[in-house]
Design an enzyme around this catalytic site. Structure first.
Site, PDB file in Angstrom:
ATOM      1  N   ARG A  37      32.101  37.721  47.900  1.00 61.62           N
ATOM      2  CA  ARG A  37      31.837  37.347  46.502  1.00 61.62           C
ATOM      3  C   ARG A  37      31.081  36.028  46.472  1.00 61.62           C
ATOM      4  NH1 ARG A  37      31.997  38.694  40.991  1.00 61.62           N
ATOM      5  NH2 ARG A  37      32.483  36.826  39.802  1.00 61.62           N
TER       6      ARG A  37
ATOM      7  N   CYS B   2      36.406  41.045  47.880  1.00 67.04           N
ATOM      8  CA  CYS B   2      37.663  41.780  47.683  1.00 67.04           C
ATOM      9  C   CYS B   2      37.592  42.631  46.412  1.00 67.04           C
ATOM     10  CB  CYS B   2      38.832  40.798  47.563  1.00 67.04           C
ATOM     11  SG  CYS B   2      39.289  40.100  49.144  1.00 67.04           S
TER      12      CYS B   2
ATOM     13  N   ARG C  21      34.192  42.692  38.872  1.00 65.17           N
ATOM     14  CA  ARG C  21      33.997  41.243  39.020  1.00 65.17           C
ATOM     15  C   ARG C  21      32.567  40.930  38.580  1.00 65.17           C
ATOM     16  NH1 ARG C  21      36.591  39.153  44.571  1.00 65.17           N
ATOM     17  NH2 ARG C  21      36.729  37.199  43.416  1.00 65.17           N
ATOM     18  N   PRO C  22      32.341  41.031  37.256  1.00 61.83           N
ATOM     19  CA  PRO C  22      30.981  40.812  36.746  1.00 61.83           C
ATOM     20  C   PRO C  22      30.520  39.367  36.965  1.00 61.83           C
ATOM     21  CG  PRO C  22      32.562  40.896  34.952  1.00 61.83           C
ATOM     22  CD  PRO C  22      33.304  41.264  36.190  1.00 61.83           C
ATOM     23  N   ILE C  23      29.239  39.145  36.813  1.00 65.04           N
ATOM     24  CA  ILE C  23      28.693  37.774  36.936  1.00 65.04           C
ATOM     25  C   ILE C  23      27.920  37.405  35.671  1.00 65.04           C
ATOM     26  CG2 ILE C  23      28.586  37.740  39.473  1.00 65.04           C
ATOM     27  CD1 ILE C  23      25.598  38.477  39.221  1.00 65.04           C
ATOM     28  N   ASP C  24      28.315  38.037  34.563  1.00 67.80           N
ATOM     29  CA  ASP C  24      27.565  37.818  33.315  1.00 67.80           C
ATOM     30  C   ASP C  24      27.573  36.348  32.866  1.00 67.80           C
ATOM     31  OD1 ASP C  24      30.372  38.585  32.962  1.00 67.80           O
ATOM     32  OD2 ASP C  24      29.992  38.105  30.856  1.00 67.80           O
TER      33      ASP C  24
ATOM     34  N   ASP D 243      45.856  34.161  42.917  1.00 65.25           N
ATOM     35  CA  ASP D 243      45.843  34.412  44.372  1.00 65.25           C
ATOM     36  C   ASP D 243      47.246  34.385  44.953  1.00 65.25           C
ATOM     37  OD1 ASP D 243      42.817  32.458  44.937  1.00 65.25           O
ATOM     38  OD2 ASP D 243      43.160  34.452  44.136  1.00 65.25           O
TER      39      ASP D 243
ATOM     40  N   ILE E 260      44.390  37.939  35.437  1.00 64.75           N
ATOM     41  CA  ILE E 260      42.998  37.622  35.780  1.00 64.75           C
ATOM     42  C   ILE E 260      42.223  38.839  36.288  1.00 64.75           C
ATOM     43  CG2 ILE E 260      41.511  36.129  37.180  1.00 64.75           C
ATOM     44  CD1 ILE E 260      43.217  34.501  35.277  1.00 64.75           C
TER      45      ILE E 260
HETATM   46  C1  EPZ Z   1      37.499  32.607  42.544  1.00 66.73           C
HETATM   47  O1  EPZ Z   1      36.917  33.882  42.385  1.00 66.73           O
HETATM   48  C2  EPZ Z   1      38.198  32.641  43.894  1.00 66.73           C
HETATM   49  N1  EPZ Z   1      37.205  32.858  44.956  1.00 66.73           N
HETATM   50  C3  EPZ Z   1      39.242  33.749  43.889  1.00 66.73           C
HETATM   51  O2  EPZ Z   1      39.907  33.706  45.125  1.00 66.73           O
HETATM   52  C4  EPZ Z   1      40.239  33.481  42.778  1.00 66.73           C
HETATM   53  O3  EPZ Z   1      41.150  34.539  42.725  1.00 66.73           O
HETATM   54  C5  EPZ Z   1      39.487  33.382  41.448  1.00 66.73           C
HETATM   55  O4  EPZ Z   1      38.476  32.348  41.540  1.00 66.73           O
HETATM   56  C6  EPZ Z   1      40.403  33.028  40.286  1.00 66.73           C
HETATM   57  O5  EPZ Z   1      41.055  31.828  40.555  1.00 66.73           O
HETATM   58  C7  EPZ Z   1      36.501  31.796  45.411  1.00 66.73           C
HETATM   59  O6  EPZ Z   1      36.642  30.681  44.935  1.00 66.73           O
HETATM   60  C8  EPZ Z   1      35.550  32.057  46.541  1.00 66.73           C
HETATM   61  P1  EPZ Z   1      36.494  34.039  38.458  1.00 66.73           P
HETATM   62  P2  EPZ Z   1      35.850  34.119  41.198  1.00 66.73           P
HETATM   63  O7  EPZ Z   1      35.017  34.001  38.282  1.00 66.73           O
HETATM   64  O8  EPZ Z   1      35.006  32.907  41.022  1.00 66.73           O
HETATM   65  C9  EPZ Z   1      35.896  37.351  35.172  1.00 66.73           C
HETATM   66  C10 EPZ Z   1      40.646  34.585  47.131  1.00 66.73           C
HETATM   67  O9  EPZ Z   1      41.564  35.356  47.329  1.00 66.73           O
HETATM   68  N2  EPZ Z   1      34.478  36.963  35.180  1.00 66.73           N
HETATM   69  O10 EPZ Z   1      37.318  32.883  37.988  1.00 66.73           O
HETATM   70  O11 EPZ Z   1      35.183  35.411  41.429  1.00 66.73           O
HETATM   71  C11 EPZ Z   1      36.270  38.116  36.438  1.00 66.73           C
HETATM   72  O12 EPZ Z   1      35.985  39.489  36.264  1.00 66.73           O
HETATM   73  C12 EPZ Z   1      39.696  34.829  46.003  1.00 66.73           C
HETATM   74  O13 EPZ Z   1      40.427  33.548  47.777  1.00 66.73           O
HETATM   75  C13 EPZ Z   1      33.611  37.530  34.240  1.00 66.73           C
HETATM   76  O14 EPZ Z   1      34.018  38.353  33.421  1.00 66.73           O
HETATM   77  O15 EPZ Z   1      36.855  34.263  39.973  1.00 66.73           O
HETATM   78  C14 EPZ Z   1      37.748  37.866  36.564  1.00 66.73           C
HETATM   79  O16 EPZ Z   1      38.450  38.795  35.771  1.00 66.73           O
HETATM   80  C15 EPZ Z   1      39.974  36.154  45.361  1.00 66.73           C
HETATM   81  N3  EPZ Z   1      32.294  37.176  34.261  1.00 66.73           N
HETATM   82  C16 EPZ Z   1      37.919  36.480  35.966  1.00 66.73           C
HETATM   83  O17 EPZ Z   1      36.719  36.186  35.233  1.00 66.73           O
HETATM   84  C17 EPZ Z   1      31.802  36.261  35.172  1.00 66.73           C
HETATM   85  O18 EPZ Z   1      30.583  35.954  35.118  1.00 66.73           O
HETATM   86  C18 EPZ Z   1      38.131  35.398  37.014  1.00 66.73           C
HETATM   87  O19 EPZ Z   1      37.003  35.405  37.815  1.00 66.73           O
HETATM   88  C19 EPZ Z   1      32.686  35.715  36.110  1.00 66.73           C
HETATM   89  C20 EPZ Z   1      34.023  36.070  36.099  1.00 66.73           C
END
Ligand code: EPZ
Length: 435
Positions: A88, A112, A117-120, A302, A324
């Site tokens: 990711r 994972c 896990r969108p990136i919008d 996590d 989450i």
């Molecule tokens: C980070 O992931 C961590 N990874 C994750 O740890 C952790 O679980 C997560 O943050 C939440 O704390 C790293 O730091 C490398 P998010 P990330 O963007 O950045 C939604 C591990 O086990 N979302 O905060 O991908 C998404 O779908 C990993 O070490 C959007 O909708 O998490 C999710 O439901 C797993 N649009 C929520 O936000 C977006 O553009 C949280 O995602 C981005 C996210």
């Protein structure tokens, strides 16, 4: 392979945080100068980052425990698909490529399988800074030929990754950026501290509002924070196995929500000083009733699977709500093979404690779920075999050695030979000496 049923005793020093070093390595691409990252853990995702950096023309090389890299030269604008699919965190290179190369071509990131896990939010924020973003299937084409422009942007959800992407973009943008609704994790503060060590002007990290003034960034020498999720992995193992543990390089605040739950379950968890935590447990835990994960500073998503493993033999019922990700409890089907009594109801994992777990053959399907299987196997009577080590190695250097040092009978097949990015170490050093 684990022969469980033994208490854990001893001391461990926590490694550098995976979720800190990964964005920091990407942020190094923004700098024009030599960067030295201290105590870089031997993780699969760090290896993948090194391959990605080499592909962009910013090769990194290991020197002992440190990583040396220098990104003074031209930076590439394309990330090979396999490196995007591998984790990711590959998405972290989008903003630095836009800032340095003016464009970025990459596919959607892998990692994972925790649900969609969108990136919008990443993309929406970059558009607000003047980037043009288009997606053809799973291929992203992004351009910022005139560079990035500071802006005010509110994140609809405090996404950790999107916050980090936009901090990096803003650090290289013209003018000032105000980000609100941002994530507040310790790793966000760590990225800000790294950027500031490189001459950046980032204020407010750790709160919901971050103000960044863009400008040139030079190299630096930096030691990222320790891994709070590894610490919570060890604490949960000590809780269910019983024993006495001392964790060094472990600030208390980042693990407080878990520590409070383990104390409620009957463990003695102590903050010894600013970065040491101790745990004493007799292995007989009380269940926790209703609880849920949330964004920092709430109980970390996590740590959800890790605490679930610790509750498998607790006295009573625990109902853990994940808020989450939609597929955080894939490991629950594997727990059942050990005789655990649990069921998933939507985003709630209901665990009715059983008297004992028995060893079983299990398969990890994500990083923290895999670690949770190890925790349960350490407490189970008899032998367990856990497949899918490639998931666990993404976030733990040597989980067998880590628990073996605490008296566990555990062994992993030797790690696959790591292909180090072949980079002329001398050239890096020469550049560092010049700078
Ligand atoms: C980070 O992931 C961590 N990874 C994750 O740890 C952790 O679980 C997560 O943050 C939440 O704390 C790293 O730091 C490398 P998010 P990330 O963007 O950045 C939604 C591990 O086990 N979302 O905060 O991908 C998404 O779908 C990993 O070490 C959007 O909708 O998490 C999710 O439901 C797993 N649009 C929520 O936000 C977006 O553009 C949280 O995602 C981005 C996210």
């Amino acid at each position: 392979m684990v022969h469980g049923g033994r208490p854990l005793f001893g001391e461990l020093e926590m490694p550098t945080a995976k979720n800190s070093i990964l964005p920091i390595l990407a942020a190094a691409v923004l700098t024009r100068g030599a960067v030295c990252i201290r105590r870089a853990p031997l993780l699969q995702d760090v290896e993948t980052s090194m391959q990605l950096l080499a592909a962009l023309g910013c090769p990194a090389v290991r020197a002992g425990q440190d990583l040396l890299l220098s990104c003074g030269g031209p930076v590439g604008d394309t990330v090979p698909r396999p490196l995007m699919a591998a984790m990711r965190s590959s998405i972290y290179y989008l903003a630095p490529m836009l800032a340095r190369a003016g464009r970025a071509r990459l596919s959607f990131p892998g990692g994972c399988r925790l649900g969609a896990r969108p990136i919008d939010i990443h993309l929406e924020g970059l558009r607000a800074m003047g980037a043009r973003v288009s997606a053809e299937g799973d291929q992203l084409e992004c351009e910022a030929p005139d560079g990035l422009q500071g802006t005010r942007f509110h994140l609809r959800f405090p996404s950790v990754g999107a916050t980090e992407t936009l901090m990096m973009a803003a650090a290289a943008a013209r003018g000032e950026t105000v980000l609100t609704g941002v994530a507040r994790e310790p790793e966000i503060r760590d990225l800000a501290d790294f950027l500031n060590a490189c001459g950046g002007k980032v204020r407010g990290a750790g709160t919901s509002r971050i103000i960044i003034r863009g400008g040139p960034l030079h190299g630096c020498e930096y030691t990222p924070i320790p891994d709070r999720i590894t610490a919570q992995t060890v604490l949960c193992a000590g809780a269910i196995c019983g024993g006495e543990l001392l964790l060094r390089r472990t600030p208390f605040e980042p693990v407080r929500p878990l520590a409070d739950f383990l104390a409620q379950a009957g463990c003695k968890v102590r903050r010894l000083d600013h970065d040491r935590v101790s745990l004493v447990s007799d292995g007989r835990l009380s269940a926790l009733g209703e609880l849920s994960t949330g964004v920092y500073p709430s109980f970390a998503t996590d740590a959800g699977p890790l605490l679930a493993a610790a509750m498998l033999t607790a006295d009573g019922t625990t109902r853990l709500r994940e808020t989450i990700f939609t597929n955080r409890f894939a490991c629950s089907t594997q727990f059942s093979k050990m005789g655990a009594d649990l069921r998933c109801q939507g985003s709630v994992l209901e665990i009715r404690g059983v008297l004992a777990l028995r060893g079983a053959r299990m398969e990890a399907s994500d990083l923290r779920g895999g670690a949770a299987l190890v925790i349960a196997a350490l407490a189970a009577e008899g032998e367990s075999r856990i497949g899918g080590m490639e998931y666990i190695r993404r976030g733990y250097e040597d989980i067998g050695g880590m628990f073996g040092a605490l008296g566990a009978v555990i062994g992993c097949r030797t790690q696959p030979e790591r292909e180090h990015s072949t980079v002329r170490y001398g050239a890096i050093c020469d550049r560092m000496i010049q700078e």
